[in-house]
Structures are given as C-alpha cells and as structure tokens.
Design a protein around this motif. Structure first.
Motif, PDB file in Angstrom:
ATOM      1  N   ARG A 159       0.820  -1.215   0.000  1.00 47.91           N
ATOM      2  CA  ARG A 159       0.000   0.000   0.000  1.00 47.91           C
ATOM      3  C   ARG A 159       0.855   1.266   0.000  1.00 47.91           C
ATOM      4  O   ARG A 159       0.340   2.361  -0.271  1.00 47.91           O
ATOM      5  CB  ARG A 159      -0.940   0.002   1.208  1.00 47.91           C
ATOM      6  N   TYR A 160       2.134   1.138   0.308  1.00 48.49           N
ATOM      7  CA  TYR A 160       3.019   2.306   0.422  1.00 48.49           C
ATOM      8  C   TYR A 160       4.228   2.221  -0.501  1.00 48.49           C
ATOM      9  O   TYR A 160       5.055   3.137  -0.511  1.00 48.49           O
ATOM     10  CB  TYR A 160       3.511   2.440   1.876  1.00 48.49           C
ATOM     11  N   ALA A 162       4.757   2.679  -3.553  1.00 45.12           N
ATOM     12  CA  ALA A 162       4.947   3.741  -4.546  1.00 45.12           C
ATOM     13  C   ALA A 162       5.504   5.016  -3.928  1.00 45.12           C
ATOM     14  O   ALA A 162       6.037   5.874  -4.653  1.00 45.12           O
ATOM     15  CB  ALA A 162       3.623   4.042  -5.254  1.00 45.12           C
ATOM     16  N   GLU A 163       5.407   5.148  -2.628  1.00 41.80           N
ATOM     17  CA  GLU A 163       5.817   6.403  -1.993  1.00 41.80           C
ATOM     18  C   GLU A 163       6.999   6.284  -1.045  1.00 41.80           C
ATOM     19  O   GLU A 163       7.548   7.307  -0.612  1.00 41.80           O
ATOM     20  CB  GLU A 163       4.632   7.015  -1.236  1.00 41.80           C
ATOM     21  N   MET A 164       7.408   5.071  -0.686  1.00 44.41           N
ATOM     22  CA  MET A 164       8.554   4.936   0.217  1.00 44.41           C
ATOM     23  C   MET A 164       9.261   3.602   0.000  1.00 44.41           C
ATOM     24  O   MET A 164       8.671   2.640  -0.496  1.00 44.41           O
ATOM     25  CB  MET A 164       8.127   5.075   1.684  1.00 44.41           C
ATOM     26  N   SER A 165      10.529   3.556   0.381  1.00 43.52           N
ATOM     27  CA  SER A 165      11.312   2.328   0.289  1.00 43.52           C
ATOM     28  C   SER A 165      10.870   1.350   1.369  1.00 43.52           C
ATOM     29  O   SER A 165      10.202   1.718   2.348  1.00 43.52           O
ATOM     30  CB  SER A 165      12.799   2.643   0.461  1.00 43.52           C
ATOM     31  N   ARG A 168      12.276   2.471   4.678  1.00 46.45           N
ATOM     32  CA  ARG A 168      11.506   3.558   5.295  1.00 46.45           C
ATOM     33  C   ARG A 168      10.205   3.013   5.878  1.00 46.45           C
ATOM     34  O   ARG A 168       9.773   3.429   6.972  1.00 46.45           O
ATOM     35  CB  ARG A 168      11.218   4.628   4.241  1.00 46.45           C
ATOM     36  N   TYR A 169       9.568   2.087   5.183  1.00 48.25           N
ATOM     37  CA  TYR A 169       8.335   1.477   5.699  1.00 48.25           C
ATOM     38  C   TYR A 169       8.595   0.805   7.047  1.00 48.25           C
ATOM     39  O   TYR A 169       7.827   0.985   8.002  1.00 48.25           O
ATOM     40  CB  TYR A 169       7.795   0.472   4.694  1.00 48.25           C
ATOM     41  N   GLU A 172       8.897   3.355   9.739  1.00 47.51           N
ATOM     42  CA  GLU A 172       7.604   3.927  10.113  1.00 47.51           C
ATOM     43  C   GLU A 172       6.822   2.968  11.021  1.00 47.51           C
ATOM     44  O   GLU A 172       6.140   3.400  11.954  1.00 47.51           O
ATOM     45  CB  GLU A 172       6.788   4.239   8.857  1.00 47.51           C
TER      46      GLU A 172
END
Length: 221
Positions: A159-160, A162-165, A168-169, A172
């Motif tokens: 789900r993420y 496309a916006e973070m590596s 980084r996920y 988070e």
C-alpha cells in the motif's frame, strides 16, 4: 522434546491448549492449516508438503512445534539451527531454509532461525502466535544459543511501495506511525529489527521484501 500445557484466553474464557513437537500423524492437519493461514495471493506451492515436514522432524525435531486448542491442531512453528554473523550478507528464504527442507540445519549453529509460523485464522485472537514464538525462545535458552533470528513478511508494504522504500516502511512501523500485521506482531513478541532483505521470498503483498529481526538470548553476553 517440548511439551507445554496451558490455558489460552478467548476473551475472558480460558481454553485448554498444548504446544508439543509435531510428528507424521500431524502432517495432513499442518498442510490444511497452511492453506488457511496463507490464502491467495500467497503462492500455494510455498505451503508445506509431506516431504518437507518429514525432513523437519528428521533433521531438527526440537524445532518443529505445533499447538492444539481443545485437541484440534491450531498452528505450528518450524525452525533450524544456523551460523549467523551480524555483518554477513543478506539471504533469501529458499537459501536459508533449503527450500523449506532444512537439510542445511547445522547442529552446532549459534542461532535458531524461524522457517515458518502460522496459526489457523479462527484461532488468531487467542494469542497462539505469541505462545509459539515464546516456545522458540525457550529452545534458544535451553540450547544456549545466541539468538532467535527470522525474517518477517511485510504484507502492508504494497500500500506504500509507490511512496517509500521498504527500509523507510520498516522505520515507520517501528516508530508506530504505521501498523503492519506481521512486523507489529513480531515487535510485540520482543523481536528487534536488524534490517530489510530484498528478494527474500515470492510475496506480492510484501513486494518480495522481509524484515530481518532477532531476539537475543538474555543469558548470554
């Protein structure tokens, strides 16, 4: 051999449960649990088969555990011993588990590696996954190993992506700003992230990434 009888809690109701080593008589039930625990899009060819299960109990029966609830098989966890060096190169699930057969189990290894853990969906609110992980902690202490090691899927990552590596996920999730069904559970079990492995296993939801996580034996420096 391992045997632990206890009460799992179904809300306020105690339910008799048992963790023990699995054997040949359990194979059909364990495969059924895999099919329920890992439905599509998870690849069905990655479920255990009888040949793999037979190899588990032949090479390392101490690390092949299942859990019963009221006499019904409800989940399992499988592990092997390996030598792990913190600065070693990244690995994949097929390589570290010998494609699930664990024939590469090292009797003199320094770390217990989790090859798989699964719980039948209808029992997931009873805390059985945490009990299975705790049982492996007991094995680590009993065998005087350095750590429990394993790589957790990151099924929320798609789900993420496309916006973070993936790194980084994971950051988070560890910070509590995101929740992941697997990684958050492992954090609750006391596991500590070591980093991210790419091309770990074919897993569309995790984009083939996994978080390498450990539990250090508190009785060893």
């Amino acid at each position: 051999m391992y045997r632990k009888a206890f009460y799992a809690m179904d809300r306020a109701t105690p339910v008799p449960a048992l963790i023990r080593n699995y054997g040949e008589a359990d194979f059909a039930g364990l495969i059924e649990i895999q099919s329920e625990a890992f439905p599509p899009p998870y690849p069905s060819d990655l479920w255990w088969n009888e040949e793999q299960l037979a190899s588990h109990i032949a090479h390392f029966p101490e690390g092949a555990l299942c859990i019963e609830v009221n006499g019904e098989l409800a989940g399992s966890v499988t592990s092997l011993l390996m030598d792990y060096q913190p600065l070693g190169k990244a690995h994949s699930w097929p390589a570290v588990t010998d494609d699930g057969y664990i024939r590469n189990h090292k009797q003199d290894g320094n770390s217990l590696y989790v090859a798989d853990i699964c719980v039948r969906p209808k029992y997931r609110k009873l805390g059985l996954g945490r009990e299975l992980i705790a049982s492996l902690y007991h094995v680590v202490v009993q065998l005087q190993l350095d750590r429990l090691l394993g790589a957790g899927r990151m099924p929320g990552y798609h789900r993420y992506a496309a916006e973070m590596s993936a790194e980084r996920y994971l950051e988070e999730v560890v910070a509590g700003r995101l929740q992941d069904p697997v990684i958050t559970f492992l954090l609750r079990c006391g596991r500590t992230p070591l980093g991210v492995a790419d091309n770990y296993i074919e897993d569309e939801e995790s984009r083939n990434y996994a978080a390498l996580m450990e539990w250090r034996n508190p009785f060893k420096a």
